[in-house]
Motif scaffolding. Structure first.
Motif, mmCIF file in Angstrom:
data_model
loop_
_atom_site.group_PDB
_atom_site.id
_atom_site.type_symbol
_atom_site.label_atom_id
_atom_site.label_comp_id
_atom_site.label_asym_id
_atom_site.label_seq_id
_atom_site.Cartn_x
_atom_site.Cartn_y
_atom_site.Cartn_z
ATOM 1 N N LEU A 156 4.308 -54.736 5.780
ATOM 2 C CA LEU A 156 3.620 -53.528 6.209
ATOM 3 C C LEU A 156 4.614 -52.474 6.691
ATOM 4 N N GLU A 157 4.134 -51.251 6.810
ATOM 5 C CA GLU A 157 4.912 -50.122 7.339
ATOM 6 C C GLU A 157 6.163 -49.856 6.492
ATOM 7 N N LYS A 158 5.988 -49.887 5.172
ATOM 8 C CA LYS A 158 7.031 -49.473 4.234
ATOM 9 C C LYS A 158 8.312 -50.290 4.392
ATOM 10 N N HIS A 159 8.185 -51.596 4.383
ATOM 11 C CA HIS A 159 9.331 -52.499 4.447
ATOM 12 C C HIS A 159 9.128 -53.649 3.458
ATOM 13 N N ILE A 160 10.235 -54.216 2.989
ATOM 14 C CA ILE A 160 10.183 -55.433 2.193
ATOM 15 C C ILE A 160 11.127 -56.449 2.836
ATOM 16 N N SER A 161 10.816 -57.724 2.651
ATOM 17 C CA SER A 161 11.663 -58.783 3.175
ATOM 18 C C SER A 161 12.189 -59.626 2.028
ATOM 19 N N LEU A 162 13.425 -60.076 2.146
ATOM 20 C CA LEU A 162 14.085 -60.883 1.131
ATOM 21 C C LEU A 162 14.390 -62.250 1.736
ATOM 22 N N HIS A 163 13.993 -63.308 1.023
ATOM 23 C CA HIS A 163 14.171 -64.674 1.500
ATOM 24 C C HIS A 163 14.978 -65.454 0.464
ATOM 25 N N TRP A 164 15.989 -66.211 0.918
ATOM 26 C CA TRP A 164 16.805 -66.992 -0.003
ATOM 27 C C TRP A 164 17.538 -68.103 0.745
ATOM 28 N N ARG A 165 17.939 -69.118 -0.017
ATOM 29 C CA ARG A 165 18.777 -70.186 0.507
ATOM 30 C C ARG A 165 20.219 -69.889 0.146
ATOM 31 N N SER A 166 21.062 -69.962 1.140
ATOM 32 C CA SER A 166 22.435 -69.500 0.964
ATOM 33 C C SER A 166 23.218 -70.386 0.002
ATOM 34 N N ASP A 167 23.729 -69.772 -1.050
ATOM 35 C CA ASP A 167 24.694 -70.371 -1.959
ATOM 36 C C ASP A 167 25.321 -69.223 -2.746
ATOM 37 N N PRO A 168 26.445 -69.449 -3.410
ATOM 38 C CA PRO A 168 27.147 -68.319 -4.050
ATOM 39 C C PRO A 168 26.296 -67.522 -5.025
ATOM 40 N N ILE A 169 25.491 -68.205 -5.868
ATOM 41 C CA ILE A 169 24.699 -67.488 -6.866
ATOM 42 C C ILE A 169 23.572 -66.701 -6.193
ATOM 43 N N SER A 170 22.870 -67.338 -5.255
ATOM 44 C CA SER A 170 21.774 -66.643 -4.556
ATOM 45 C C SER A 170 22.295 -65.441 -3.783
ATOM 46 N N ASP A 171 23.456 -65.569 -3.171
ATOM 47 C CA ASP A 171 24.036 -64.442 -2.433
ATOM 48 C C ASP A 171 24.370 -63.288 -3.375
ATOM 49 N N MET A 172 24.821 -63.617 -4.577
ATOM 50 C CA MET A 172 25.130 -62.567 -5.557
ATOM 51 C C MET A 172 23.858 -61.847 -6.013
ATOM 52 N N VAL A 173 22.780 -62.626 -6.261
ATOM 53 C CA VAL A 173 21.496 -62.019 -6.636
ATOM 54 C C VAL A 173 20.987 -61.128 -5.506
ATOM 55 N N LEU A 174 21.124 -61.598 -4.267
ATOM 56 C CA LEU A 174 20.679 -60.814 -3.116
ATOM 57 C C LEU A 174 21.421 -59.486 -3.038
ATOM 58 N N ASP A 175 22.743 -59.525 -3.196
ATOM 59 C CA ASP A 175 23.530 -58.287 -3.106
ATOM 60 C C ASP A 175 23.059 -57.263 -4.133
ATOM 61 N N PHE A 176 22.743 -57.727 -5.334
ATOM 62 C CA PHE A 176 22.289 -56.793 -6.365
ATOM 63 C C PHE A 176 20.922 -56.203 -6.011
ATOM 64 N N VAL A 177 19.989 -57.049 -5.539
ATOM 65 C CA VAL A 177 18.650 -56.564 -5.212
ATOM 66 C C VAL A 177 18.716 -55.569 -4.055
ATOM 67 N N VAL A 178 19.536 -55.847 -3.054
ATOM 68 C CA VAL A 178 19.682 -54.923 -1.920
ATOM 69 C C VAL A 178 20.230 -53.579 -2.404
#
Length: 280
Positions: A156-178
């Motif tokens: 709500l209130e114009k926000h999104i949340s990102l959830h992931w389990r830390s590992d090298p590939i997931s961290d790379m995907v997160l950086d791109f989405v951010v």
């Protein structure tokens, strides 16, 4: 006798008189002629390199040992060294066959995002092969999963949340989405500003066009005034014509004046507002 019992692959002669060391070296070469023994008599401060070849063997245990691998098949797991033995096991078996344990670190960040949630999903689909929507019962609101590693939820209130389990590939995907979310957030104000500027420019052009139309009608017919609802009132020799600038309709009892005003307005419109080249 001592060297014959050991049969070392390398013999290094140090700390002796040079001539005597040379004689000893020649004697050892003769003595070990039938052996693959390397005899070295280095000078002071001279480096000596020796190569040792041995095999390391690792046993697969636990789940990895349930099925015999085919020839050429790759076995993937954790290599654990205990004393002088090596074992390969699945990550889930680590706490069973050793005193070590594993843990997963779940992370979450919240980012301000004022754009449409569907736009973000559409842009990610153009880059990642796997972007799947999640049921509302599972995610408690609109959400989708990227690359089977990162979950994006609409808050709500114009926000999104990102959830992931830390590992090298997931961290790379997160950086791109951010980076994509921040880029979209920067583009939205820009589009709004450009839209407002385009509206202002169009209004200014319309005002300029009206002034040009009025001036041209004055040069053609002389007595031209502004009437009600933006109409132009043209008077010529006692005859009056009313021109609706929006529709181009002309009202007049004099047929000649009505036709002259209609043709003049059409030609002026074509000159002031020509058809854009992009229109086919």
């Amino acid at each position: 006798m001592f060297l014959k019992e050991l049969m070392p692959p390398n013999i290094i002669l140090v700390h002796g008189e040079a001539n005597e060391m040379g004689k000893l070296k020649q004697k050892l070469i003769t003595q070990f002629a039938d052996r693959n023994t390397k005899i070295i008599s280095p000078k002071n401060c001279q480096s000596v390199e020796m190569y040792f070849y041995y095999e390391k063997m690792a046993k697969t245990i636990g789940r990895l040992a349930e099925n015999t691998p085919e020839v050429g098949e790759t076995v993937s797991g954790l290599l654990v060294k205990k004393a002088f033995t090596y074992q390969i096991m699945a990550p889930d078996d680590l706490h069973v066959f050793s005193q070590l344990s594993t843990a997963n670190i779940s992370q979450r960040i919240t980012i301000a995002y004022s754009g449409a949630f569907g736009v973000l999903k559409h842009k990610l689909k153009q880059i990642f092969e796997s972007v799947e929507s999640l049921p509302d019962e599972e995610s408690e609101g609109p959400a989708f999963r990227v690359h089977e590693r990162l979950t994006v939820k609409y808050e709500l209130e114009k926000h999104i949340s990102l959830h992931w389990r830390s590992d090298p590939i997931s961290d790379m995907v997160l950086d791109f989405v951010v980076a994509l979310v921040l880029n979209i957030s920067r583009e939205i104000p820009k589009v709004v500003v450009e839209s407002e500027e385009a509206t202002k420019t169009e209004e200014e052009n319309n005002k300029k066009a009206e002034k040009v139309i009025h001036a041209l009608f004055v040069s053609l017919f002389g007595d031209v005034k502004f009437g009600e609802n933006g109409k132009l009132v043209i008077s010529v020799d006692g005859n009056v014509a009313h021109l609706h600038k929006q529709s181009g309709n002309v009202e007049s009892e004099n047929e000649g004046l009505r036709e002259s005003v209609r043709v003049a307005f059409q030609r002026i419109q074509n000159a002031v507002k020509p058809i854009p080249l992009s229109v086919s």
